[in-house]
Motif scaffolding. Structure first.
Motif, PDB file in Angstrom:
ATOM      1  N   GLY A 247      29.934 -33.133  18.506  1.00 20.47           N
ATOM      2  CA  GLY A 247      29.501 -32.314  17.363  1.00 20.47           C
ATOM      3  C   GLY A 247      30.376 -32.498  16.130  1.00 20.47           C
ATOM      4  O   GLY A 247      30.164 -31.830  15.110  1.00 20.47           O
ATOM      5  N   SER A 249      31.520 -33.761  12.742  1.00 18.87           N
ATOM      6  CA  SER A 249      30.830 -34.443  11.640  1.00 18.87           C
ATOM      7  C   SER A 249      31.839 -35.001  10.643  1.00 18.87           C
ATOM      8  O   SER A 249      32.992 -34.575  10.595  1.00 18.87           O
ATOM      9  CB  SER A 249      29.906 -33.456  10.928  1.00 18.87           C
ATOM     10  OG  SER A 249      30.709 -32.540  10.201  1.00 18.87           O
ATOM     11  N   VAL A 444      30.135 -23.921  11.860  1.00 14.01           N
ATOM     12  CA  VAL A 444      30.971 -24.837  12.667  1.00 14.01           C
ATOM     13  C   VAL A 444      32.335 -24.190  12.868  1.00 14.01           C
ATOM     14  O   VAL A 444      32.924 -23.660  11.921  1.00 14.01           O
ATOM     15  CB  VAL A 444      31.127 -26.191  11.940  1.00 14.01           C
ATOM     16  CG1 VAL A 444      32.153 -27.070  12.654  1.00 14.01           C
ATOM     17  CG2 VAL A 444      29.782 -26.902  11.842  1.00 14.01           C
TER      18      VAL A 444
END
Ligand code: HSE
Length: 453
Positions: A247, A249, A444
């Motif tokens: 996950g 980024s 996030v």
């Protein structure tokens, strides 16, 4: 050709014939080939250091026809592992086939036959360690597994022997080369996860199915073993909180840089009185921390012992010759004991099997750490106050805030770091924040570790 008798001195028993320690190896893949190569290249040196000859009598593998990088005479090879396990001459069985079965059955049978075992099989030990160590204990034989954690790095020995007089206050480690390679490339070459993963697969740095490595499962196996060495207790790997790197980024890597951090997949363990805090997740760490500068496929361990203070170990966590080096060191340790008529001077884990008990982990929602949040929020008046209001109600104190970057689908990234907060409160706060109509995407969360590094 191994029958040469050499005069040597053994303890104070006078001169006698040099001993031959007989090995049988199950599994002839990359590491097995490395073991054969190392024995060939450094056989003389090992013989002088050990005062005995290591004689590899047989290698078992289902495939005995594919040419190996290190060719061996065909008569050395068999497809029948029983020829090693049941061979009365074999002193040490080296298990390098990996996986759960039949590796588990082979190891148990070898131990029950009174053979010492050397293995690199972390998944097996993390899952069936209790059974394997119990059988070894019952038959009074040794089992060594240096190569199972950190490849060539002597972490097992360091925890069990070098730091034996210390309470392990903290253990922070990069234990998966594949994830570290991917994160390093994403950071340095500014390429997204999917692109780097494909490149890593093409170069052989990542498996065709990379799940074990990128989702932290391989790290969990290694951490479970390390915990049993650091704290002298067993742990159920399913109880260790685990989050992988899929996950992560580019946006978060860039913000990490702005805050002076790099992101690493860390295995973390801290002593908390009678309890232990253990977790695996992508972690932001200061750019100047030693672990932050462990790049490519390297592994490293940053341990803080109560008396030793910080100890840092760095090296190759995988690979043919680095892993073979660790396997050979285990073989020599066992062989040295045999030559002196002793085995198991050092327990398998850090406590004897008769007194080892289960580790009590702090429930993950109760941990306290620093956090990074990236909210994707509407760019209008009052948004920040709504978010910070909820954080304040949940006792989460903000350390810094950045709003930066281009609008995407009407939302801009609002990025925060926090002072120490409780995981349970953070989860609840984010759940509430993500329900706000001004927040457009799930927030996030990346944990930060900047105190002990
Ligand atoms: N798959 C592991 C890694 C190597 O990527 O580090 C073997 O433990």
């Amino acid at each position: 050709m191994y029958a040469t008798i050499i005069k040597t001195r053994k303890l104070n028993l006078g001169y006698q014939a040099m001993k031959k320690i007989t090995l049988g190896m199950i599994g002839f893949g990359t590491i097995g080939s490395g073991v054969v190569k190392l024995l060939r290249e450094n056989g003389g040196l090992i013989e002088r250091r050990l005062g005995a000859r290591l004689f590899l009598k047989r290698i078992a593998d289902l495939d005995i026809t594919t040419p190996r990088v290190v060719p061996v005479p065909p008569e050395l090879m068999t497809t029948d592992a029983a020829q090693i396990i049941d061979d009365p001459d074999t002193d040490i069985v080296i298990e390098l086939m990996g996986g759960y079965e039949p590796a588990r059955s082979f190891i148990l049978a070898a131990l029950a036959n009174g053979k010492h075992v050397v293995t690199a099989n972390k998944a097996l030990l993390a899952t069936y360690g209790n059974e394997v160590f119990m059988v070894a204990d019952r038959h009074d034989v040794d089992i060594r597994f240096e190569a199972s954690v950190g490849g060539t790095i002597p972490i097992v020995k360091t925890l069990k022997e070098s730091l034996v007089g210390n309470q392990i206050d903290s253990f922070m480690a990069i234990m998966n080369g594949t994830s570290n390679y991917i994160l390093s490339k994403m950071t340095d070459e500014e390429k997204p996860f999917d692109v780097v993963l494909k490149e890593a697969q093409a170069l052989g740095f990542a498996e065709a199915d990379p799940t074990f490595d990128i989702e932290g499962i391989d790290t969990a196996h290694k951490l479970a073993i390390a915990l049993s060495l650091a704290y002298g207790k067993r742990v159920d790997i399913d109880e260790i909180y685990r989050e992988g790197i899929s996950g992560i980024s580019m946006q978060d890597l860039e913000f990490a840089k702005e805050f002076g951090y790099r992101i690493k997949l860390l295995a973390l363990a801290f002593s908390r009185g009678d309890l232990v805090e253990a977790r695996i997740h992508p972690t932001m760490i200061p750019v100047d921390a030693m672990l932050a500068n462990v790049n490519s496929n390297f592994n490293a361990f940053h341990i803080i012992g109560s008396s030793s203070g910080p100890v840092f170990l760095y090296g190759q966590g995988a690979g043919m010759m680095p892993t073979a080096s660790a396997v050979i060191s285990d073989i020599i340790d066992i062989a040295r004991g045999m030559l002196h008529g002793v085995s198991r001077l050092v327990p398998y884990r850090s406590l004897g099997e008769d007194i080892i008990d289960d580790i009590r982990l702090i429930p993950f929602p109760e941990i306290r750490t620093n956090y990074y949040f990236r909210f994707m929020a509407a760019d209008k008046a009052g948004v920040l106050s709504k978010i910070s209001g909820i954080l304040g109600e949940m006792n989460i104190s903000i350390a810094s805030v950045i709003q930066k970057g281009r609008k995407k689908d009407g939302a801009v990234p609002v990025v925060m770091t926090t002072h120490k907060a409780r995981e349970r409160d953070v989860r609840e706060a984010l759940a509430r924040i993500d329900r706000l109509d001004v927040v457009h995407e799930p927030t996030v969360l990346i944990r930060i570790e900047d105190e002990r590094l």
